[in-house]
Design a protein around this motif. Structure first.
Motif, mmCIF file in Angstrom:
data_model
loop_
_atom_site.group_PDB
_atom_site.id
_atom_site.type_symbol
_atom_site.label_atom_id
_atom_site.label_comp_id
_atom_site.label_asym_id
_atom_site.label_seq_id
_atom_site.Cartn_x
_atom_site.Cartn_y
_atom_site.Cartn_z
ATOM 1 N N SER A 19 0.817 -1.217 0.000
ATOM 2 C CA SER A 19 0.000 0.000 0.000
ATOM 3 C C SER A 19 0.852 1.270 0.000
ATOM 4 O O SER A 19 0.416 2.318 -0.473
ATOM 5 C CB SER A 19 -0.937 0.009 1.213
ATOM 6 O OG SER A 19 -0.203 0.160 2.424
ATOM 7 N N THR A 20 2.080 1.188 0.525
ATOM 8 C CA THR A 20 2.954 2.362 0.528
ATOM 9 C C THR A 20 3.400 2.743 -0.883
ATOM 10 O O THR A 20 3.887 3.848 -1.111
ATOM 11 C CB THR A 20 4.204 2.114 1.391
ATOM 12 O OG1 THR A 20 4.948 1.015 0.848
ATOM 13 C CG2 THR A 20 3.818 1.809 2.830
ATOM 14 N N ILE A 27 -0.834 3.414 -2.977
ATOM 15 C CA ILE A 27 -1.605 4.629 -2.665
ATOM 16 C C ILE A 27 -0.982 5.875 -3.300
ATOM 17 O O ILE A 27 -1.688 6.653 -3.969
ATOM 18 C CB ILE A 27 -1.766 4.786 -1.143
ATOM 19 C CG1 ILE A 27 -2.658 3.658 -0.599
ATOM 20 C CG2 ILE A 27 -2.367 6.143 -0.800
ATOM 21 C CD1 ILE A 27 -2.798 3.647 0.910
ATOM 22 N N PRO A 28 0.341 6.121 -3.129
ATOM 23 C CA PRO A 28 0.928 7.276 -3.841
ATOM 24 C C PRO A 28 0.779 7.171 -5.356
ATOM 25 O O PRO A 28 0.521 8.178 -6.032
ATOM 26 C CB PRO A 28 2.395 7.247 -3.425
ATOM 27 C CG PRO A 28 2.418 6.500 -2.137
ATOM 28 C CD PRO A 28 1.341 5.475 -2.258
ATOM 29 N N PHE A 85 -1.636 5.623 -7.006
ATOM 30 C CA PHE A 85 -3.037 5.918 -7.331
ATOM 31 C C PHE A 85 -3.304 7.421 -7.329
ATOM 32 O O PHE A 85 -3.980 7.954 -8.222
ATOM 33 C CB PHE A 85 -3.949 5.218 -6.322
ATOM 34 C CG PHE A 85 -5.379 5.672 -6.372
ATOM 35 C CD1 PHE A 85 -6.233 5.223 -7.377
ATOM 36 C CD2 PHE A 85 -5.883 6.556 -5.424
ATOM 37 C CE1 PHE A 85 -7.548 5.651 -7.436
ATOM 38 C CE2 PHE A 85 -7.200 6.979 -5.469
ATOM 39 C CZ PHE A 85 -8.030 6.528 -6.487
ATOM 40 N N LEU A 86 -2.771 8.126 -6.326
ATOM 41 C CA LEU A 86 -2.990 9.568 -6.228
ATOM 42 C C LEU A 86 -2.342 10.306 -7.403
ATOM 43 O O LEU A 86 -2.906 11.270 -7.939
ATOM 44 C CB LEU A 86 -2.439 10.092 -4.904
ATOM 45 C CG LEU A 86 -3.165 9.600 -3.640
ATOM 46 C CD1 LEU A 86 -2.459 10.088 -2.384
ATOM 47 C CD2 LEU A 86 -4.634 10.033 -3.646
ATOM 48 N N LEU A 87 -1.151 9.850 -7.829
ATOM 49 C CA LEU A 87 -0.482 10.478 -8.971
ATOM 50 C C LEU A 87 -1.265 10.267 -10.266
ATOM 51 O O LEU A 87 -1.448 11.206 -11.061
ATOM 52 C CB LEU A 87 0.938 9.921 -9.119
ATOM 53 C CG LEU A 87 1.986 10.452 -8.147
ATOM 54 C CD1 LEU A 87 3.290 9.682 -8.301
ATOM 55 C CD2 LEU A 87 2.232 11.950 -8.376
ATOM 56 N N ARG A 98 -4.436 9.665 -10.563
ATOM 57 C CA ARG A 98 -5.666 10.462 -10.480
ATOM 58 C C ARG A 98 -5.387 11.943 -10.745
ATOM 59 O O ARG A 98 -6.172 12.618 -11.436
ATOM 60 C CB ARG A 98 -6.290 10.275 -9.100
ATOM 61 C CG ARG A 98 -7.693 10.839 -8.973
ATOM 62 C CD ARG A 98 -8.277 10.499 -7.623
ATOM 63 N NE ARG A 98 -9.627 11.027 -7.493
ATOM 64 C CZ ARG A 98 -10.354 10.918 -6.395
ATOM 65 N NH1 ARG A 98 -9.864 10.284 -5.336
ATOM 66 N NH2 ARG A 98 -11.575 11.425 -6.356
ATOM 67 N N TYR A 99 -4.283 12.449 -10.225
ATOM 68 C CA TYR A 99 -3.933 13.866 -10.426
ATOM 69 C C TYR A 99 -3.688 14.167 -11.897
ATOM 70 O O TYR A 99 -4.211 15.154 -12.445
ATOM 71 C CB TYR A 99 -2.691 14.219 -9.604
ATOM 72 C CG TYR A 99 -2.080 15.547 -9.997
ATOM 73 C CD1 TYR A 99 -2.661 16.748 -9.594
ATOM 74 C CD2 TYR A 99 -0.929 15.588 -10.790
ATOM 75 C CE1 TYR A 99 -2.113 17.972 -9.978
ATOM 76 C CE2 TYR A 99 -0.376 16.801 -11.163
ATOM 77 C CZ TYR A 99 -0.969 17.987 -10.756
ATOM 78 O OH TYR A 99 -0.427 19.181 -11.146
ATOM 79 N N ARG A 135 -6.985 14.133 -13.863
ATOM 80 C CA ARG A 135 -7.837 15.293 -13.580
ATOM 81 C C ARG A 135 -7.250 16.580 -14.154
ATOM 82 O O ARG A 135 -7.984 17.482 -14.562
ATOM 83 C CB ARG A 135 -8.024 15.447 -12.069
ATOM 84 C CG ARG A 135 -9.001 14.446 -11.464
ATOM 85 C CD ARG A 135 -9.363 14.832 -10.049
ATOM 86 N NE ARG A 135 -10.464 14.030 -9.549
ATOM 87 C CZ ARG A 135 -11.045 14.224 -8.365
ATOM 88 N NH1 ARG A 135 -10.601 15.191 -7.569
ATOM 89 N NH2 ARG A 135 -12.049 13.461 -7.975
ATOM 90 N N TYR A 171 0.226 1.594 -15.711
ATOM 91 C CA TYR A 171 -0.303 1.393 -14.359
ATOM 92 C C TYR A 171 -1.325 0.268 -14.297
ATOM 93 O O TYR A 171 -1.554 -0.312 -13.231
ATOM 94 C CB TYR A 171 -0.903 2.695 -13.821
ATOM 95 C CG TYR A 171 -2.306 2.988 -14.277
ATOM 96 C CD1 TYR A 171 -3.404 2.533 -13.552
ATOM 97 C CD2 TYR A 171 -2.546 3.727 -15.435
ATOM 98 C CE1 TYR A 171 -4.694 2.794 -13.973
ATOM 99 C CE2 TYR A 171 -3.827 4.003 -15.855
ATOM 100 C CZ TYR A 171 -4.908 3.539 -15.126
ATOM 101 O OH TYR A 171 -6.185 3.802 -15.546
#
Length: 433
Positions: free
Chosen positions: A49-50, A53-54, A56-58, A60-61, A64, A187
């Protein structure tokens, strides 16, 4: 790595399970958490998850921010490949092309190719199975029968060893041989990679609690939960022979498991932990195959798929191993026991070569021939394991094994008959106006 670093994740797991243990038991569990398979499972997931999670956030950013249209700079091609992919068409059916080319090849040459594929698959995976059981169930460094020796316990390190060599082999293959233009966002491989890591971990870990023949039979009976999920979720309809063979597989597995009692031989006792871990293997493995099927809508070859999945597998496993402090512990174990180092490397070589033989066999001869070869491999693996490691199989259990493999061969035969029937059905004659 400091002692504090590898105690962080186990401590977090225990905090997340406040009612699982008494407070006075926490220090002892922190020292012996590696002995509890469920804690190891959760700690591994936290390690992954370490990275997930980062990532996934990248992703998504960038999506968007519409980076594909607005982005630029040195890192633009890398970000585009990882997050958006390239505009590539669907992959042509390479297997059809290869097989049509094979029709013009002499039957003698095709026979030699088939023998080569069958021998390669059997040698790779039979050796892999024997080494897998040796590494997970036997000790290293025992100079006499009085000394217990030292057992290797970290299944995740073995998964990493397999994946790093498979990554190297598939990477060299992609460089040396022409591949279609890659179109999938990188990804997306991470989903299949995570489930593939967990299924492999469950496969290794299960051998601590169940015998190798039991594991092979459980993997052979994977068709049953797949059919159940297809019926419930996708409302799929199955032929009568599919229900019949599924019932035969259930009967055979039940006969084998019920005949395996502690009184006959301790290695054939199936524990509750082993059943849970095997259930996890089936779930994760089923997800991996379905996700990979979905990815093939992009233009890619099987070796490119192998490279992408193994790339993320190496990233996840090495990150988790370093966070736990297990990476250098495993390297130290290899340094202490040269025999283990040889077994681990050979295990990885067999796994990587086996994957290449899988791709080549399916490409040249189709899935039906491949299934027959691998079903035979499973039967031989059970006999070889019983011979080398002394697993006792009762007469009833032997009949159960025979029923399982008879059902598997019936499935292959019935499916081929159906496909042949569909191809042979002539088109209705055109009606005159």
């Amino acid at each position: 790595m400091s002692p504090f670093s590898w105690r962080v994740w186990p401590a977090l797991v225990l905090l997340l399970l406040p009612g699982a243990v008494a407070s006075e038991e926490v220090p002892s569990l922190l020292d012996g958490w590696r002995e509890v398979w469920f804690l190891r499972f959760l700690v591994n997931l936290l390690g992954y998850s370490t990275i997930i999670i980062p990532g996934f956030l990248l992703v998504r950013y960038f999506k968007r921010a519409n980076y594909l249209e607005t982005g630029s700079g040195v890192f633009y091609p890398i970000i585009k490949t990882c997050v958006f992919g390239t505009e590539a068409g669907l992959l042509d059916d390479a297997s059809v092309t290869s097989r049509s080319e094979g029709d013009s090849v002499s039957s003698l040459r095709q026979t030699f190719r088939l023998i080569f594929c069958a021998a390669g698959l059997q040698a790779s995976y039979l050796t892999w199975g024997v080494l897998q059981e040796r590494v997970m169930t036997r000790s290293y460094g025992a100079s006499s029968t009085d000394e217990p020796g030292e057992r290797f316990k970290d299944s995740q390190f073995l998964v990493f060893m397999n994946r790093i060599l498979a990554l190297t082999v598939s990477g060299l293959w992609c460089v040396l041989f022409k591949q279609p233009r890659h179109g999938a966002p990188m990804y997306k491989y991470s989903f299949a990679s995570l489930s593939n890591i967990m299924s492999s971990w469950c496969q290794y870990e299960a051998l601590k609690y169940i015998s190798f023949p039991t594991q092979v039979l459980a993997k052979a009976s994977k068709v049953i939960p797949v059919m159940l999920m297809g019926k419930i979720i996708s409302r799929k309809r199955y032929e009568y022979w599919e229900y019949l063979t599924a019932a035969l597989i259930s009967l055979g597995v039940s006969m084998f498991l019920l005949s395996s009692t502690a009184g006959r031989h301790p290695s054939t006792v199936t524990t509750f932990s082993g059943v849970l871990i095997l259930g996890g293997y089936i779930v994760f493995d089923s997800f991996t195959s379905n996700w990979q099927d979905n990815l093939f809508k992009y233009k890619m070859s099987s070796v490119q798929m192998m490279f992408g999945v193994n790339l993320f597998s190496c990233l996840f496993t090495v990150g988790s191993l370093l966070e736990q402090g297990a990476f250098f512990d495993s390297l130290a174990f290899m340094a202490r026991h040269s025999e283990f180092a040889f077994h681990a490397v050979l295990l990885s070589v067999c796994s990587a070569c086996g994957q290449l033989f899988i791709f080549f066999t399916i490409n040249r001869f189709g899935a039906a021939i491949f299934t027959i070869i691998m079903t035979l491999r499973q039967a031989i693996a059970i006999l070889l394991s019983c011979f080398l490691y002394g697993h006792a199989v009762a007469i009833v259990g032997g009949f159960g094994i025979a029923i399982v493999f008879l059902a598997l061969f019936l499935r292959v035969y019935a499916r081929n008959r159906m496909k042949s029937g569909r191809r042979a059905t002539p088109l209705p004659p055109a009606q005159n106006a």
